[in-house]
Write an enzyme that holds these catalytic residues in place. Structure first.
Site, PDB file in Angstrom:
ATOM      1  N   ARG A 109      37.837  29.533  41.723  1.00  0.00           N
ATOM      2  CA  ARG A 109      36.763  30.379  41.188  1.00  0.00           C
ATOM      3  C   ARG A 109      36.127  29.686  40.005  1.00  0.00           C
ATOM      4  NH1 ARG A 109      37.978  36.589  40.151  1.00  0.00           N
ATOM      5  NH2 ARG A 109      38.779  35.737  38.214  1.00  0.00           N
ATOM      6  N   THR A 113      31.057  32.195  36.773  1.00  0.00           N
ATOM      7  CA  THR A 113      30.455  33.132  37.743  1.00  0.00           C
ATOM      8  C   THR A 113      31.483  33.901  38.559  1.00  0.00           C
ATOM      9  OG1 THR A 113      30.440  31.472  39.491  1.00  0.00           O
ATOM     10  CG2 THR A 113      28.513  31.530  38.041  1.00  0.00           C
ATOM     11  N   ASP A 205      46.497  35.002  35.647  1.00  0.00           N
ATOM     12  CA  ASP A 205      46.036  33.970  36.584  1.00  0.00           C
ATOM     13  C   ASP A 205      47.244  33.449  37.352  1.00  0.00           C
ATOM     14  OD1 ASP A 205      45.443  31.261  37.595  1.00  0.00           O
ATOM     15  OD2 ASP A 205      43.512  31.573  36.620  1.00  0.00           O
ATOM     16  N   ASP A 208      47.977  29.599  37.344  1.00  0.00           N
ATOM     17  CA  ASP A 208      48.467  29.144  36.039  1.00  0.00           C
ATOM     18  C   ASP A 208      49.909  29.585  35.804  1.00  0.00           C
ATOM     19  OD1 ASP A 208      46.135  27.848  35.409  1.00  0.00           O
ATOM     20  OD2 ASP A 208      45.352  29.438  34.130  1.00  0.00           O
TER      21      ASP A 208
HETATM   22  C1  PRP Z   1      42.627  32.802  42.085  1.00  0.00           C
HETATM   23  C2  PRP Z   1      43.467  33.406  43.195  1.00  0.00           C
HETATM   24  C3  PRP Z   1      42.466  33.583  44.289  1.00  0.00           C
HETATM   25  C4  PRP Z   1      41.208  33.928  43.543  1.00  0.00           C
HETATM   26  C5  PRP Z   1      41.000  35.408  43.656  1.00  0.00           C
HETATM   27  O1  PRP Z   1      42.440  31.469  42.317  1.00  0.00           O
HETATM   28  O2  PRP Z   1      44.558  32.601  43.554  1.00  0.00           O
HETATM   29  O3  PRP Z   1      42.264  32.421  45.071  1.00  0.00           O
HETATM   30  O4  PRP Z   1      41.430  33.548  42.187  1.00  0.00           O
HETATM   31  O5  PRP Z   1      39.817  35.784  43.060  1.00  0.00           O
HETATM   32  P1  PRP Z   1      38.582  36.344  43.881  1.00  0.00           P
HETATM   33  O6  PRP Z   1      39.123  37.422  44.784  1.00  0.00           O
HETATM   34  O7  PRP Z   1      37.697  36.888  42.796  1.00  0.00           O
HETATM   35  O8  PRP Z   1      37.948  35.232  44.639  1.00  0.00           O
HETATM   36  P2  PRP Z   1      41.747  30.484  41.262  1.00  0.00           P
HETATM   37  O9  PRP Z   1      40.279  30.426  41.511  1.00  0.00           O
HETATM   38  O10 PRP Z   1      42.165  30.864  39.872  1.00  0.00           O
HETATM   39  O11 PRP Z   1      42.294  29.070  41.700  1.00  0.00           O
HETATM   40  P3  PRP Z   1      43.772  28.468  41.635  1.00  0.00           P
HETATM   41  O12 PRP Z   1      44.563  29.128  42.738  1.00  0.00           O
HETATM   42  O13 PRP Z   1      43.534  27.023  41.889  1.00  0.00           O
HETATM   43  O14 PRP Z   1      44.341  28.754  40.268  1.00  0.00           O
HETATM   44  N1  URA Z   2      42.700  35.320  40.089  1.00  0.00           N
HETATM   45  C1  URA Z   2      43.910  35.483  39.505  1.00  0.00           C
HETATM   46  O1  URA Z   2      44.767  34.591  39.593  1.00  0.00           O
HETATM   47  N2  URA Z   2      44.142  36.620  38.828  1.00  0.00           N
HETATM   48  C2  URA Z   2      43.244  37.608  38.738  1.00  0.00           C
HETATM   49  O2  URA Z   2      43.534  38.640  38.110  1.00  0.00           O
HETATM   50  C3  URA Z   2      41.995  37.424  39.347  1.00  0.00           C
HETATM   51  C4  URA Z   2      41.750  36.286  40.016  1.00  0.00           C
END
Ligand code: PRP
Ligand code: URA
Length: 216
Positions: A109, A113, A205, A208
């Site tokens: 994400r 945005t 997150d 993380d």
């Molecule tokens: C997080 C999570 C999802 C997404 C969910 O990933 O693991 O993939 O956000 O959010 P959404 O429903 O609003 O799309 P992130 O973008 O933080 O990536 P990562 O898994 O690499 O940390």
């Molecule tokens: N992605 C995450 O990992 N946590 C949230 O709460 C939303 C998006």
């Protein structure tokens, strides 16, 4: 284990699930404990996620007699991880269902945005005939899940289950607004998103917290 089902959203209800979710939600849980607990919870989530796994009759000779049993159909299902946090779920699913192939879709994400950006894709052949379990711990705005489902459907995949740990109502509405037939299997349905599109109460997150990349 019981599953509470409404409008094609399937929420696990079990004290062990609640206990493990509490560990994941607590901000002081360190990454190694978070990873281990996510792993344990993914085993429990695998059962409802694979509820419709296709099996076929097979004759088996036990040490005593022959009988008709059931075995997984070919081609085997595909477990698809939305990188990177999806690996925390899909690793557990693939341990409980080691015959399945594993695919990866790289999405993150954009921090400004909250829209998903695609950076990687690796999927096995015959996707159009496989059952697919798409896994990501978090369903927030639903943007990542929608993009992943669109990618799978553009390859001809017809049978998709989306599995997550924590879903927000906004994410459920986004996924089911476009794909009402895709079941959502989750360990929790939370309250809402905050102004930064994080789930409340949520667990922060997920990526993380799994990988210890929280920046202060
Ligand atoms: C997080 C999570 C999802 C997404 C969910 O990933 O693991 O993939 O956000 O959010 P959404 O429903 O609003 O799309 P992130 O973008 O933080 O990536 P990562 O898994 O690499 O940390
Ligand atoms: N992605 C995450 O990992 N946590 C949230 O709460 C939303 C998006």
């Amino acid at each position: 284990m019981s599953v509470h089902t409404q409008n094609n959203v399937h929420v696990l209800v079990h004290p062990l699930v609640s206990h493990k979710l509490a560990i994941l939600r607590a901000k002081e849980t360190p990454p190694h404990h978070f990873r281990q607990t996510l792993h344990e919870l993914s085993w429990l989530l695998a059962f409802p996620a694979l509820q419709k796994l296709q099996v076929t009759p097979v004759e088996v000779q036990t040490p005593l007699e022959s009988m008709m049993a059931e075995t997984m159909c070919d081609p085997k299902p595909c477990l698809v991880s939305i990188l990177r946090a999806g690996n925390g779920l899909i690793d557990g699913f693939s341990q409980i269902c080691p015959e399945a192939s594993v695919g990866h879709l790289g999405l993150y994400r954009d921090h400004e945005t909250a829209k998903p950006i695609s950076y990687y894709s690796s999927l096995p052949d015959k996707m159009e005939t496989r059952q697919v379990i798409l896994g990501d711990p978090m369903l927030a705005t639903g943007g990542s899940a929608v993009m992943a489902i669109e990618t799978l459907q553009s390859m001809g995949v017809k049978d998709i289950v989306f599995a997550c740990l924590v879903a927000a109502p906004e994410g459920v509405a986004a996924v089911h607004g476009q794909f009402p037939d895709v079941p959502i299997v989750t360990a929790a349905l939370d309250r809402e998103l905050n102004g930064m599109s994080y789930i409340l109460p949520g667990l922060g997150d997920a990526g993380d917290r799994i990988y210890g990349t929280v920046r202060s």
